[in-house]
Motif scaffolding. Structure first.
Motif, PDB file in Angstrom:
ATOM      1  N   PHE A 241      62.414  24.302  60.283  1.00 27.88           N
ATOM      2  CA  PHE A 241      63.218  23.815  59.162  1.00 27.88           C
ATOM      3  C   PHE A 241      64.677  24.248  59.303  1.00 27.88           C
ATOM      4  O   PHE A 241      65.590  23.471  59.034  1.00 27.88           O
ATOM      5  CB  PHE A 241      62.630  24.298  57.838  1.00 27.88           C
ATOM      6  N   ASN A 242      64.910  25.484  59.728  1.00 24.69           N
ATOM      7  CA  ASN A 242      66.293  25.931  59.904  1.00 24.69           C
ATOM      8  C   ASN A 242      66.970  25.233  61.068  1.00 24.69           C
ATOM      9  O   ASN A 242      68.151  24.874  60.984  1.00 24.69           O
ATOM     10  CB  ASN A 242      66.331  27.453  60.104  1.00 24.69           C
ATOM     11  N   LEU A 243      66.244  25.014  62.156  1.00 18.17           N
ATOM     12  CA  LEU A 243      66.834  24.364  63.321  1.00 18.17           C
ATOM     13  C   LEU A 243      67.209  22.916  63.033  1.00 18.17           C
ATOM     14  O   LEU A 243      68.331  22.475  63.331  1.00 18.17           O
ATOM     15  CB  LEU A 243      65.866  24.435  64.503  1.00 18.17           C
ATOM     16  N   ASP A 256      66.774  20.019  51.508  1.00 22.32           N
ATOM     17  CA  ASP A 256      67.242  18.769  52.116  1.00 22.32           C
ATOM     18  C   ASP A 256      66.390  18.408  53.330  1.00 22.32           C
ATOM     19  O   ASP A 256      66.035  17.241  53.532  1.00 22.32           O
ATOM     20  CB  ASP A 256      68.703  18.903  52.548  1.00 22.32           C
ATOM     21  N   VAL A 257      66.080  19.386  54.144  1.00 20.31           N
ATOM     22  CA  VAL A 257      65.258  19.134  55.329  1.00 20.31           C
ATOM     23  C   VAL A 257      63.889  18.613  54.922  1.00 20.31           C
ATOM     24  O   VAL A 257      63.371  17.651  55.494  1.00 20.31           O
ATOM     25  CB  VAL A 257      65.123  20.410  56.181  1.00 20.31           C
ATOM     26  N   ALA A 258      63.289  19.249  53.913  1.00 21.05           N
ATOM     27  CA  ALA A 258      61.964  18.826  53.462  1.00 21.05           C
ATOM     28  C   ALA A 258      61.980  17.404  52.915  1.00 21.05           C
ATOM     29  O   ALA A 258      61.025  16.639  53.096  1.00 21.05           O
ATOM     30  CB  ALA A 258      61.448  19.794  52.402  1.00 21.05           C
ATOM     31  N   LEU A 259      63.063  17.019  52.261  1.00 21.53           N
ATOM     32  CA  LEU A 259      63.129  15.708  51.623  1.00 21.53           C
ATOM     33  C   LEU A 259      63.544  14.597  52.586  1.00 21.53           C
ATOM     34  O   LEU A 259      63.059  13.470  52.486  1.00 21.53           O
ATOM     35  CB  LEU A 259      64.109  15.757  50.447  1.00 21.53           C
ATOM     36  N   TYR A 260      64.443  14.900  53.519  1.00 27.06           N
ATOM     37  CA  TYR A 260      65.096  13.837  54.267  1.00 27.06           C
ATOM     38  C   TYR A 260      64.825  13.809  55.771  1.00 27.06           C
ATOM     39  O   TYR A 260      65.216  12.867  56.447  1.00 27.06           O
ATOM     40  CB  TYR A 260      66.621  13.921  54.057  1.00 27.06           C
ATOM     41  N   ILE A 356      67.713  11.993  63.555  1.00 23.74           N
ATOM     42  CA  ILE A 356      67.505  10.938  62.565  1.00 23.74           C
ATOM     43  C   ILE A 356      68.334  11.253  61.333  1.00 23.74           C
ATOM     44  O   ILE A 356      68.258  12.350  60.782  1.00 23.74           O
ATOM     45  CB  ILE A 356      66.010  10.826  62.193  1.00 23.74           C
ATOM     46  N   GLN A 357      69.116  10.308  60.899  1.00 23.78           N
ATOM     47  CA  GLN A 357      69.949  10.491  59.713  1.00 23.78           C
ATOM     48  C   GLN A 357      69.150  10.103  58.477  1.00 23.78           C
ATOM     49  O   GLN A 357      69.268   9.024  57.945  1.00 23.78           O
ATOM     50  CB  GLN A 357      71.206   9.629  59.826  1.00 23.78           C
ATOM     51  N   GLY A 358      68.293  11.023  58.046  1.00 23.07           N
ATOM     52  CA  GLY A 358      67.432  10.721  56.914  1.00 23.07           C
ATOM     53  C   GLY A 358      66.178  10.009  57.361  1.00 23.07           C
ATOM     54  O   GLY A 358      65.948   9.792  58.548  1.00 23.07           O
TER      55      GLY A 358
END
Length: 366
Positions: A241-243, A256-260, A356-358
């Protein structure tokens, strides 16, 4: 529901035994079969490995907490452990001796609140009074401040079933002590499923569990086999998740990572899952993606994704053979100027990953 959450059916095994120990005992015996809970198999494996189906639970009491002379994050954890006690604990710096007794207790847990960068030196240079108390050490791991210390413990002969190890990622130590685990609903047997809880194993597991639960922090005492799986699962969360978040052009949070960025995270996680099975004999159990995304969504809103040179060996080193993760690390160094003081062997063909942008969950462009 996302395709990552597929149903799985597991045949359950039951085992019954009686313990001869005089400690307070909490049974892990299985009373009924369930369709969605793999703990039955793991408990049976623990029984075969240890000959025990019950965890010996010692009561909480006074303890010693070892801290570095300087270290904001470690001292915040030490203060939290002290504040959750009953006022009779002793906080010392890493070079100090420990007393033979605290009150009427000649045996007590010794929490080692040191980051892995300081832990190696501490274990190599133990004060005399600590050398005969190694079995009372409580090692803290998990998160970006403590990371995965399995290699450090193995190199120094501390990684064994009876050693107390505390996965301390289920609560925040500051500004106030607060549980941050989250619920996933109920299993088929009606029990609540949760993600992100603290976990502890070893000699003083009962004392650690009692201290936390007395302060409304969820913690489960488990056998070492299960604790190790939980620790590696948390290591995978911290790493991936941090990377995935840190390589973006603008700072983003774990939420944001979890959602997008679900697809990128899932692709790397499955690579790690395969790697752990082959290299560590660890199987991340059914629902590991669901648990990790739930943690990010419930407690990641104020956590900015970061990559830390000092913690690189304790977050990423064991996963360098995972091709996609290796590509992201290479991209972080080459294109984002991150991890400038870290060196690692690159996989053949490592280059720029397809960022990937989202994704569809966020109505973004793939």
């Amino acid at each position: 529901m996302s395709s990552r959450f597929l149903p799985c059916f597991i045949m359950l095994l039951c085992v019954s035994t009686h313990s001869p120990f005089a400690f307070n005992l909490v049974s892990t015996q299985l009373g009924m079969a369930t369709w969605s809970d793999s703990r039955a198999v793991m408990e049976y494996q623990d029984f075969l490995a240890t000959g025990k189906s019950e965890i010996e639970k010692r009561k909480d009491g006074p303890c010693v907490i070892v801290t570095p002379e300087k270290g904001e994050n470690e001292n915040a954890m030490a203060k939290a452990i002290f504040d959750m006690g009953m006022g009779d604990d002793l906080i010392i710096s890493s070079g100090q001796e420990v007393p033979p007794r605290i009150g009427d207790h000649d045996e007590y847990p010794i929490y080692i609140s040191l980051s892995p960068t300081k832990l190696q030196s501490f274990l190599k240079n133990l004060p005399a009074s600590l050398r005969n108390r190694r079995d009372d050490f409580v090692f803290i791991s998990g998160g970006l401040h403590y990371g995965n210390i399995e290699k450090v413990l193995k190199d120094n002969g501390y990684c064994r079933d009876t050693m107390t190890q505390f996965l301390a990622t289920g609560f925040k130590a500051k500004p106030i002590i607060k549980d941050i685990s989250t619920t996933l609903g109920n299993a088929e047997n009606g029990e609540e499923k949760r993600a992100g809880e603290c976990a502890v194993c070893g000699k003083w597991s009962g004392a650690v569990e009692a201290r936390l639960e007395r302060n409304a922090i969820r913690c489960k005492a488990v056998f070492y086999r299960e604790w190790r799986r939980l620790m590696w699962e948390r290591n995978a969360y911290d790493a991936v998740f941090n990377l995935v978040g840190a390589v973006r052009e603008e700072p983003i949070t774990l939420l944001d990572v979890a959602l997008y960025y679900e697809k990128e995270v899932s692709d790397i996680l499955w690579g790690i899952s395969t790697h752990l099975r082959g290299m560590k004999a660890i199987t991340l159990t059914y629902g590991f993606e669901e648990r990790m995304f739930a943690i990010g969504e419930s407690s990641g809103s104020d956590e900015i994704c970061v990559l830390n040179d000092d913690m690189f060996p304790f977050i990423y080193e064991e996963f360098l053979m995972v091709p996609l993760l290796n590509e992201y690390l290479s991209y972080a160094q080459d294109e984002r100027g991150l991890l400038g003081n870290s060196s690692f062997m690159r996989q053949a063909g490592s280059g720029n990953p397809l960022l990937i942008q989202g994704n569809l969950r966020a109505d973004g462009a793939i």
